[in-house]
Motif scaffolding. Structure first.
Motif, PDB file in Angstrom:
ATOM      1  N   SER A 154       0.844  -1.206   0.000  1.00  0.00           N
ATOM      2  CA  SER A 154       0.000   0.000   0.000  1.00  0.00           C
ATOM      3  C   SER A 154       0.873   1.248   0.000  1.00  0.00           C
ATOM      4  CB  SER A 154      -0.901   0.021   1.252  1.00  0.00           C
ATOM      5  OG  SER A 154      -0.113   0.252   2.396  1.00  0.00           O
ATOM      6  N   THR A 178       0.611   3.531   2.318  1.00  0.00           N
ATOM      7  CA  THR A 178       1.017   3.719   3.721  1.00  0.00           C
ATOM      8  C   THR A 178       2.236   2.849   4.019  1.00  0.00           C
ATOM      9  OG1 THR A 178      -1.314   4.050   4.233  1.00  0.00           O
ATOM     10  CG2 THR A 178       0.165   3.734   6.098  1.00  0.00           C
ATOM     11  N   LEU A 238       5.235   4.461   2.586  1.00  0.00           N
ATOM     12  CA  LEU A 238       5.737   5.563   3.422  1.00  0.00           C
ATOM     13  C   LEU A 238       6.527   5.024   4.616  1.00  0.00           C
ATOM     14  CD1 LEU A 238       2.669   8.001   3.462  1.00  0.00           C
ATOM     15  CD2 LEU A 238       4.939   8.474   2.495  1.00  0.00           C
ATOM     16  N   THR A 295      -3.300  16.885   3.736  1.00  0.00           N
ATOM     17  CA  THR A 295      -2.995  15.566   3.185  1.00  0.00           C
ATOM     18  C   THR A 295      -3.892  14.527   3.827  1.00  0.00           C
ATOM     19  OG1 THR A 295      -1.235  14.028   2.563  1.00  0.00           O
ATOM     20  CG2 THR A 295      -1.130  14.893   4.794  1.00  0.00           C
ATOM     21  N   PHE A 296      -3.738  13.275   3.379  1.00  0.00           N
ATOM     22  CA  PHE A 296      -4.460  12.150   3.959  1.00  0.00           C
ATOM     23  C   PHE A 296      -3.778  11.758   5.271  1.00  0.00           C
ATOM     24  CE2 PHE A 296      -4.869   7.355   3.899  1.00  0.00           C
ATOM     25  CZ  PHE A 296      -6.188   7.335   4.310  1.00  0.00           C
ATOM     26  N   CYS A 310      -0.467   9.632   5.880  1.00  0.00           N
ATOM     27  CA  CYS A 310       0.901  10.187   5.899  1.00  0.00           C
ATOM     28  C   CYS A 310       1.375  10.343   7.340  1.00  0.00           C
ATOM     29  CB  CYS A 310       0.928  11.555   5.215  1.00  0.00           C
ATOM     30  SG  CYS A 310       0.413  11.510   3.497  1.00  0.00           S
ATOM     31  N   VAL A 328       3.915  16.165  -0.408  1.00  0.00           N
ATOM     32  CA  VAL A 328       2.771  15.477  -1.012  1.00  0.00           C
ATOM     33  C   VAL A 328       2.362  16.222  -2.277  1.00  0.00           C
ATOM     34  CG1 VAL A 328       0.341  14.840  -0.705  1.00  0.00           C
ATOM     35  CG2 VAL A 328       1.959  14.590   1.201  1.00  0.00           C
ATOM     36  N   ASP A 381       5.735  12.176  -1.773  1.00  0.00           N
ATOM     37  CA  ASP A 381       4.571  11.301  -1.683  1.00  0.00           C
ATOM     38  C   ASP A 381       3.716  11.562  -2.922  1.00  0.00           C
ATOM     39  OD1 ASP A 381       2.046  10.239  -1.319  1.00  0.00           O
ATOM     40  OD2 ASP A 381       2.010  10.577   0.837  1.00  0.00           O
ATOM     41  N   ALA A 417       1.338   9.588  -4.016  1.00  0.00           N
ATOM     42  CA  ALA A 417       0.185   8.679  -3.937  1.00  0.00           C
ATOM     43  C   ALA A 417      -0.957   9.151  -4.822  1.00  0.00           C
ATOM     44  CB  ALA A 417      -0.285   8.559  -2.486  1.00  0.00           C
ATOM     45  N   GLN A 418      -1.198  10.462  -4.848  1.00  0.00           N
ATOM     46  CA  GLN A 418      -2.352  10.994  -5.588  1.00  0.00           C
ATOM     47  C   GLN A 418      -1.970  11.440  -7.001  1.00  0.00           C
ATOM     48  OE1 GLN A 418      -3.857  14.216  -3.169  1.00  0.00           O
ATOM     49  NE2 GLN A 418      -4.226  12.908  -1.390  1.00  0.00           N
ATOM     50  N   GLN A 471      -3.963   2.367  -4.533  1.00  0.00           N
ATOM     51  CA  GLN A 471      -5.245   2.086  -3.875  1.00  0.00           C
ATOM     52  C   GLN A 471      -6.391   2.493  -4.819  1.00  0.00           C
ATOM     53  OE1 GLN A 471      -7.134   4.844  -2.504  1.00  0.00           O
ATOM     54  NE2 GLN A 471      -8.725   3.636  -1.493  1.00  0.00           N
ATOM     55  N   LYS A 502      -6.796   5.856  -6.777  1.00  0.00           N
ATOM     56  CA  LYS A 502      -5.568   6.473  -7.298  1.00  0.00           C
ATOM     57  C   LYS A 502      -5.532   6.418  -8.838  1.00  0.00           C
ATOM     58  CE  LYS A 502      -4.253   7.391  -3.158  1.00  0.00           C
ATOM     59  NZ  LYS A 502      -5.349   6.822  -2.365  1.00  0.00           N
ATOM     60  N   GLU A 562      -5.357  -2.168  -4.116  1.00  0.00           N
ATOM     61  CA  GLU A 562      -4.332  -1.836  -3.122  1.00  0.00           C
ATOM     62  C   GLU A 562      -2.968  -1.944  -3.800  1.00  0.00           C
ATOM     63  OE1 GLU A 562      -4.862  -0.707  -0.172  1.00  0.00           O
ATOM     64  OE2 GLU A 562      -6.593  -1.665   0.765  1.00  0.00           O
ATOM     65  N   GLY A 563      -1.961  -1.432  -3.137  1.00  0.00           N
ATOM     66  CA  GLY A 563      -0.598  -1.549  -3.661  1.00  0.00           C
ATOM     67  C   GLY A 563       0.161  -0.267  -3.456  1.00  0.00           C
ATOM     68  N   TYR A 622     -11.121  16.591   2.340  1.00  0.00           N
ATOM     69  CA  TYR A 622     -10.858  16.485   3.779  1.00  0.00           C
ATOM     70  C   TYR A 622     -11.733  17.440   4.602  1.00  0.00           C
ATOM     71  CZ  TYR A 622      -6.938  14.056   1.737  1.00  0.00           C
ATOM     72  OH  TYR A 622      -6.169  13.206   0.979  1.00  0.00           O
TER      73      TYR A 622
HETATM   74  C1  LIG Z   1      -1.120  11.564  -0.072  1.00  0.00           C
HETATM   75  C2  LIG Z   1      -1.354  10.138   0.321  1.00  0.00           C
HETATM   76  N1  LIG Z   1      -0.362   9.450   0.901  1.00  0.00           N
HETATM   77  C3  LIG Z   1      -0.529   8.161   1.265  1.00  0.00           C
HETATM   78  C4  LIG Z   1      -1.707   7.503   1.061  1.00  0.00           C
HETATM   79  C5  LIG Z   1      -1.863   6.115   1.545  1.00  0.00           C
HETATM   80  O1  LIG Z   1      -2.035   5.198   0.500  1.00  0.00           O
HETATM   81  P1  LIG Z   1      -2.777   3.812   0.774  1.00  0.00           P
HETATM   82  O2  LIG Z   1      -4.231   4.075   0.899  1.00  0.00           O
HETATM   83  O3  LIG Z   1      -2.423   3.000  -0.452  1.00  0.00           O
HETATM   84  O4  LIG Z   1      -2.180   3.228   2.007  1.00  0.00           O
HETATM   85  C6  LIG Z   1      -2.760   8.171   0.434  1.00  0.00           C
HETATM   86  C7  LIG Z   1      -4.031   7.461   0.175  1.00  0.00           C
HETATM   87  O5  LIG Z   1      -5.093   7.991   0.054  1.00  0.00           O
HETATM   88  C8  LIG Z   1      -2.590   9.522   0.059  1.00  0.00           C
HETATM   89  O6  LIG Z   1      -3.580  10.229  -0.500  1.00  0.00           O
END
Ligand SMILES: Cc1ncc(COP(=O)(O)O)c(C=O)c1O
Length: 424
Positions: A78, A80, A83, A104-105, A108, A149, A175, A177-178, A201, A204, A210-211, A335
């Protein structure tokens, strides 16, 4: 179409729901099916061994590394996990601080705390991304990494952030991720920081449900990342000569990699489609006072999945959200318009075990508290930001409906809501 707003009893712009917002998932098709079936046919869904392994995770790692233009990649379970692995590869642990953007999510922040380090929140710039100037202000001798991010498909302004990192000798962790597929000054994000991550995820840019992935140019960080995703066990096959240490299992499955290898091939098509639709949506409000498209550090590099808007005031933004929802083209409110440190677990520093608080660690010499007032720019900006999330299955008609809804609503904004300060 009647000009009367749907909130006032008029006819809505659209009567059917907009499609969901799962860019990667909505491009899953026959190619992904065939790739997954091949893994199953070989009865080898584990990355390192099996009756007949195809080493698909290795192939994905090479494909992503070569796409990004970086030496090493490690597939994980994932974003997470990516990270956590990246932070541990950097050696982040008790007593350390990691700088995280206010917007951010909360995953993080969870990743920082999972490393027993203390998250410190940096304020935003006008692009809704981490501000280099704010980062520089909050660096302490305890700062071990800065997490940059790339918010909603668009690169943060990396140049000044990399300069701050270099000036203070602090690693930058991108990061992404997005923002898989976003570019900054012509190069894909994920290729700039010391060690960088992606999430695959469900919502994304590309997805296997997932991944995640960790990428770096540094062979030592790569070896540590490989060990961190596999029970702290270095892989001799990857040339690792580290002593083993404690760790967990964040290994990516061959099934995940099979899906993602196909998704990577579709990235350009997806990007072109959503950028086209985003252009229609953004353009629709270009002449209205009180709103502007989210400013971007590099508009040409936008992956395009989330066209965003900034309104002049939180009140105007709230009114527009309500009116657009009634028109059948609801806009998202990222958010809930609050910085990540307002999440209750973070506000109250609530751990799963009282003995594990990084803030109370004997080796932590700082004092970090969270709450209103911490990042004034984020607190003022976030309630004014809205966005749409686009996918491959969105049509031009969907974008036109949104554009019509935005125009209809912005034309009807009550004058007292426009009397406030202009967007800036
Ligand atoms: C900026 C950011 N970092 C990390 C993550 C975590 O990713 P995951 O949901 O694959 O664990 C997300 C997921 O929404 C994210 O938006």
């Amino acid at each position: 179409m009647s000009g009367q707003l749907a909130i006032d009893g008029g006819r809505p712009v659209r009567s059917t729901p907009l499609p969901g917002a799962y860019p990667g998932a909505t491009i899953i098709g026959e190619d992904e099916k065939r790739a997954v079936c091949e893994v199953l046919d070989r009865r080898s869904p584990f990355r390192y061994y099996g009756p007949d392994p195809a080493y698909t995770v290795n192939e994905l790692e090479q494909a992503v590394a070569s796409l990004i233009g970086i030496e090493h990649a490690v597939g994980v379970t994932s974003g997470t996990a990516a990270l956590i692995v990246a932070l541990r590869a950097l050696g982040v642990g008790p007593g350390d601080e990691v700088i995280v953007p206010a917007a951010t999510f909360y995953g993080c922040v969870n990743a920082v705390v999972a490393c027993q380090a203390v998250p410190i929140f940096a304020d935003l710039d006008e692009t809704v991304s981490i501000s280099a100037e704010s980062v520089e202000r909050i660096i302490t001798p305890r700062t071990r990494a800065v997490m940059v991010v790339h918010w909603r498909g668009a690169a943060a302004d990396l140049q000044p952030l990399l300069a701050v990192g270099a000036r203070h000798g602090i690693p930058i962790l991108e990061d992404c991720a997005q923002s898989f597929g976003a570019k900054y000054h012509g190069r894909l994000v994920g290729g700039f920081g010391d060690i960088n991550i992606f999430s695959f995820q469900m919502n994304k840019v590309i997805s296997a449900g997932e991944g995640g992935m960790v990428v770096t140019n540094d062979p030592a960080l790569h070896q540590r990342a490989v060990a961190c995703q596999d029970q702290g066990t270095p892989r001799k096959s990857e040339g690792a000569d580290l002593p083993p240490f404690f760790g967990e299992n964040y290994r990516m499955s061959e099934l995940t990699a099979a899906v993602l290898l196909e998704q990577v091939k579709k990235l350009d098509r997806l990007r072109a489609h959503v950028r086209h639709l985003g252009g229609i949506i953004r353009e629709s409000v270009s002449d209205f006072p009180g709103v502007c498209a989210r400013p971007l550090a590099d508009p040409a590099g936008d992956a395009g999945v989330s066209p965003g808007f900034v309104f002049a005031t939180a009140e105007l933004c709230a009114w527009v959200r309500k009116a657009l929802a009634a028109e059948g083209v609801p806009i998202k409110f990222p958010y809930s318009g609050v910085p990540v440190y307002m999440h209750v677990a973070i506000l109250h520093k609530r751990m799963w075990h009282d003995g594990l608080s990084p803030w109370d660690s004997r080796v932590y010499t700082g004092a970090a508290d969270y709450g209103p007032g911490l990042c004034p720019r984020a607190e003022e900006l976030m309630p004014r930001v809205c966005e749409y999330h686009l996918s491959m299955d969105w049509t031009e008609q969907d974008a036109q409906d949104i554009a019509a809804g935005l125009r209809k609503v912005m034309q009807a904004v009550p004058s007292e809501l426009l009397a406030a300060a202009p967007v800036g």
